[in-house]
Scaffold this motif. Structure first.
Motif, short mmCIF file in Angstrom:
data_model
loop_
_atom_site.label_atom_id
_atom_site.label_comp_id
_atom_site.label_asym_id
_atom_site.label_seq_id
_atom_site.Cartn_x
_atom_site.Cartn_y
_atom_site.Cartn_z
N PRO A 159 0.81 -1.23 0.00
CA PRO A 159 0.00 0.00 0.00
C PRO A 159 0.83 1.27 0.00
CG PRO A 159 0.04 -0.97 2.19
CD PRO A 159 0.68 -1.97 1.27
N GLU A 160 2.08 1.18 0.44
CA GLU A 160 2.93 2.38 0.51
C GLU A 160 3.27 2.93 -0.86
OE1 GLU A 160 5.75 -1.11 0.15
OE2 GLU A 160 3.92 -0.68 1.29
N ALA A 161 3.00 2.15 -1.93
CA ALA A 161 3.35 2.59 -3.29
C ALA A 161 2.70 3.92 -3.64
CB ALA A 161 2.94 1.53 -4.30
N ALA A 162 1.55 4.21 -3.05
CA ALA A 162 0.82 5.45 -3.39
C ALA A 162 0.97 6.53 -2.34
CB ALA A 162 -0.66 5.13 -3.58
N LEU A 163 1.67 6.24 -1.24
CA LEU A 163 1.61 7.12 -0.09
C LEU A 163 2.93 7.84 0.20
CD1 LEU A 163 -0.38 4.77 2.33
CD2 LEU A 163 -1.27 6.54 0.80
N SER A 164 2.81 9.08 0.62
CA SER A 164 3.97 9.83 1.10
C SER A 164 4.35 9.33 2.49
CB SER A 164 3.62 11.32 1.18
OG SER A 164 2.64 11.54 2.19
N PHE A 165 5.43 9.87 3.01
CA PHE A 165 5.87 9.48 4.36
C PHE A 165 4.77 9.76 5.39
CE2 PHE A 165 7.81 10.63 8.43
CZ PHE A 165 8.54 9.48 8.71
N SER A 166 4.22 10.98 5.36
CA SER A 166 3.21 11.33 6.35
C SER A 166 1.93 10.52 6.15
CB SER A 166 2.89 12.84 6.28
OG SER A 166 2.42 13.20 5.01
N SER A 167 1.58 10.22 4.90
CA SER A 167 0.39 9.41 4.65
C SER A 167 0.61 7.97 5.09
CB SER A 167 0.02 9.44 3.17
OG SER A 167 -0.40 10.74 2.79
N THR A 168 1.84 7.48 5.00
CA THR A 168 2.14 6.15 5.49
C THR A 168 1.96 6.08 7.00
OG1 THR A 168 3.72 5.80 3.69
CG2 THR A 168 3.89 4.33 5.57
N LEU A 169 2.35 7.13 7.70
CA LEU A 169 2.09 7.19 9.13
C LEU A 169 0.59 7.18 9.40
CD1 LEU A 169 4.71 9.85 10.32
CD2 LEU A 169 4.86 7.36 10.49
N GLY A 170 -0.17 7.85 8.52
CA GLY A 170 -1.61 7.83 8.66
C GLY A 170 -2.19 6.44 8.46
N LEU A 171 -1.59 5.66 7.56
CA LEU A 171 -2.02 4.28 7.36
C LEU A 171 -1.79 3.46 8.63
CD1 LEU A 171 -2.96 1.83 5.77
CD2 LEU A 171 -0.66 1.69 4.74
N ILE A 172 -0.68 3.68 9.30
CA ILE A 172 -0.43 2.98 10.56
C ILE A 172 -1.53 3.29 11.56
CG2 ILE A 172 1.12 2.81 12.55
CD1 ILE A 172 3.46 3.19 10.64
N SER A 173 -1.94 4.53 11.61
CA SER A 173 -3.03 4.92 12.50
C SER A 173 -4.33 4.19 12.12
CB SER A 173 -3.24 6.44 12.43
OG SER A 173 -4.35 6.83 13.22
N THR A 174 -4.59 4.09 10.82
CA THR A 174 -5.78 3.37 10.36
C THR A 174 -5.73 1.90 10.75
OG1 THR A 174 -6.10 4.87 8.49
CG2 THR A 174 -7.11 2.70 8.32
N LEU A 175 -4.58 1.26 10.55
CA LEU A 175 -4.44 -0.15 10.90
C LEU A 175 -4.60 -0.36 12.40
CD1 LEU A 175 -1.49 -1.29 8.59
CD2 LEU A 175 -3.96 -1.28 8.14
N HIS A 176 -4.08 0.58 13.18
CA HIS A 176 -4.25 0.49 14.63
C HIS A 176 -5.73 0.54 15.01
CE1 HIS A 176 -3.45 1.08 18.90
NE2 HIS A 176 -4.25 2.15 18.86
N ARG A 177 -6.47 1.42 14.36
CA ARG A 177 -7.90 1.53 14.63
C ARG A 177 -8.64 0.26 14.22
NH1 ARG A 177 -11.36 2.92 11.00
NH2 ARG A 177 -9.88 4.16 9.77
N VAL A 178 -8.26 -0.32 13.08
CA VAL A 178 -8.88 -1.56 12.62
C VAL A 178 -8.69 -2.66 13.65
CG1 VAL A 178 -8.61 -3.44 10.94
CG2 VAL A 178 -8.79 -1.07 10.15
N VAL A 179 -7.46 -2.79 14.16
CA VAL A 179 -7.17 -3.82 15.15
C VAL A 179 -7.92 -3.56 16.45
CG1 VAL A 179 -5.33 -4.83 16.56
CG2 VAL A 179 -4.94 -4.38 14.13
N GLU A 180 -7.99 -2.29 16.87
CA GLU A 180 -8.72 -1.95 18.09
C GLU A 180 -10.20 -2.33 17.97
OE1 GLU A 180 -7.63 0.09 21.15
OE2 GLU A 180 -6.03 -1.25 20.47
N ASP A 181 -10.72 -2.29 16.74
CA ASP A 181 -12.12 -2.62 16.50
C ASP A 181 -12.35 -4.12 16.29
OD1 ASP A 181 -12.81 0.03 16.73
OD2 ASP A 181 -12.84 0.40 14.56
#
Length: 240
Positions: A159-181
């Motif tokens: 997924p990082e192919a489309a993402l900047s550094f800051s957006s990749t950090l945002g993806l980590i936040s999204t994955l964390h939320r998915v796991v929390e749910d």
């Protein structure tokens, strides 16, 4: 009995015609290891990290297909097809599913996202026609915002192919939320940023097959550290 289990607990290969030892994809060490040993998937996030051709995407794609996800991406039930390129491995996998776990899932595959957007647009799903009007990165972030919102099984291929550094950090936040749910994630990646996610399981994929690894021991991380410390040491070999 534990009814609070992840969507996929174990992956095993069922031998059969079309999956001969001497033919691809069984010639990939990681696939051969999967056939011998199977693979237990823990709760939370599992990263498959390795070089091009190591088999990490082949594993992820096949597991997604065995779960019932479209090999070209999308949520459970997506049926769009352009040019089939996946290996036969997905047809030979048996998944042990978690008792009481949801059946919903989503496969995010970087190289086929354009086709997925067209499929969503043609079927009028949620007004996704705007995705084609966004940049590659913006459309990825919109998919993360609108599709990664339910407990289930999420499979991501680079997924990082489309993402900047800051957006990749945002993806980590999204994955964390998915796991929390209560969701579960399997992600093939080249990104040392993603692989550093706290609490994630990291499997390094290579000529040895796949093996658990600490982030700091990954060849990927060691190469990036050495390159950023002295890029000319690498570039002079490339440019000469």
């Amino acid at each position: 009995m534990d009814f609070d289990q992840p969507p996929v607990m174990r992956v095993e290969v069922v031998p059969g015609p079309g999956l001969e030892d001497r033919h691809w994809p069984m010639t990939i060490p990681a696939v051969a290891q999967l056939a011998r040993e199977g693979l237990d998937l823990p709760r939370g996030v599992t990263f498959l990290v390795g070089e091009n051709g190591s088999g990490k995407s082949t594993l992820g794609e096949a597991i997604a297909a065995a779960y019932g996800l479209n090999p070209e991406g999308g949520s459970t039930g997506a049926r769009h097809r352009t040019r089939p390129s996946e290996s036969p491995l997905g047809h030979h996998l048996r998944l042990r599913r978690g008792i009481g776990a949801g059946r919903w899932g989503f496969f995010l595959r970087a190289e086929t996202m354009h086709g997925l957007y067209s499929y969503l647009e043609e079927n009028g799903v949620g007004g996704e026609a705007v995705l084609h009007e966004m940049s590659h990165g913006e459309s990825f972030l919109e998919v993360l915002r609108t599709r990664f919102d339910s407990p289930g099984f999420y499979c991501l291929d680079e997924p990082e192919a489309a993402l900047s550094f800051s957006s990749t950090l945002g993806l980590i936040s999204t994955l964390h939320r998915v796991v929390e749910d209560g969701g579960q994630v399997l992600c093939a990646t080249h990104s040392p940023v993603l692989a550093a996610m706290p609490g994630a399981t990291v499997l390094e994929v290579g000529e040895w097959g796949y093996r658990p690894s600490r982030w700091e021991d990954l060849e990927l991380v060691q190469h990036w550290r050495a390159y950023l410390d002295a890029p000319q040491r690498y570039l002079r070999h490339v440019l000469d």
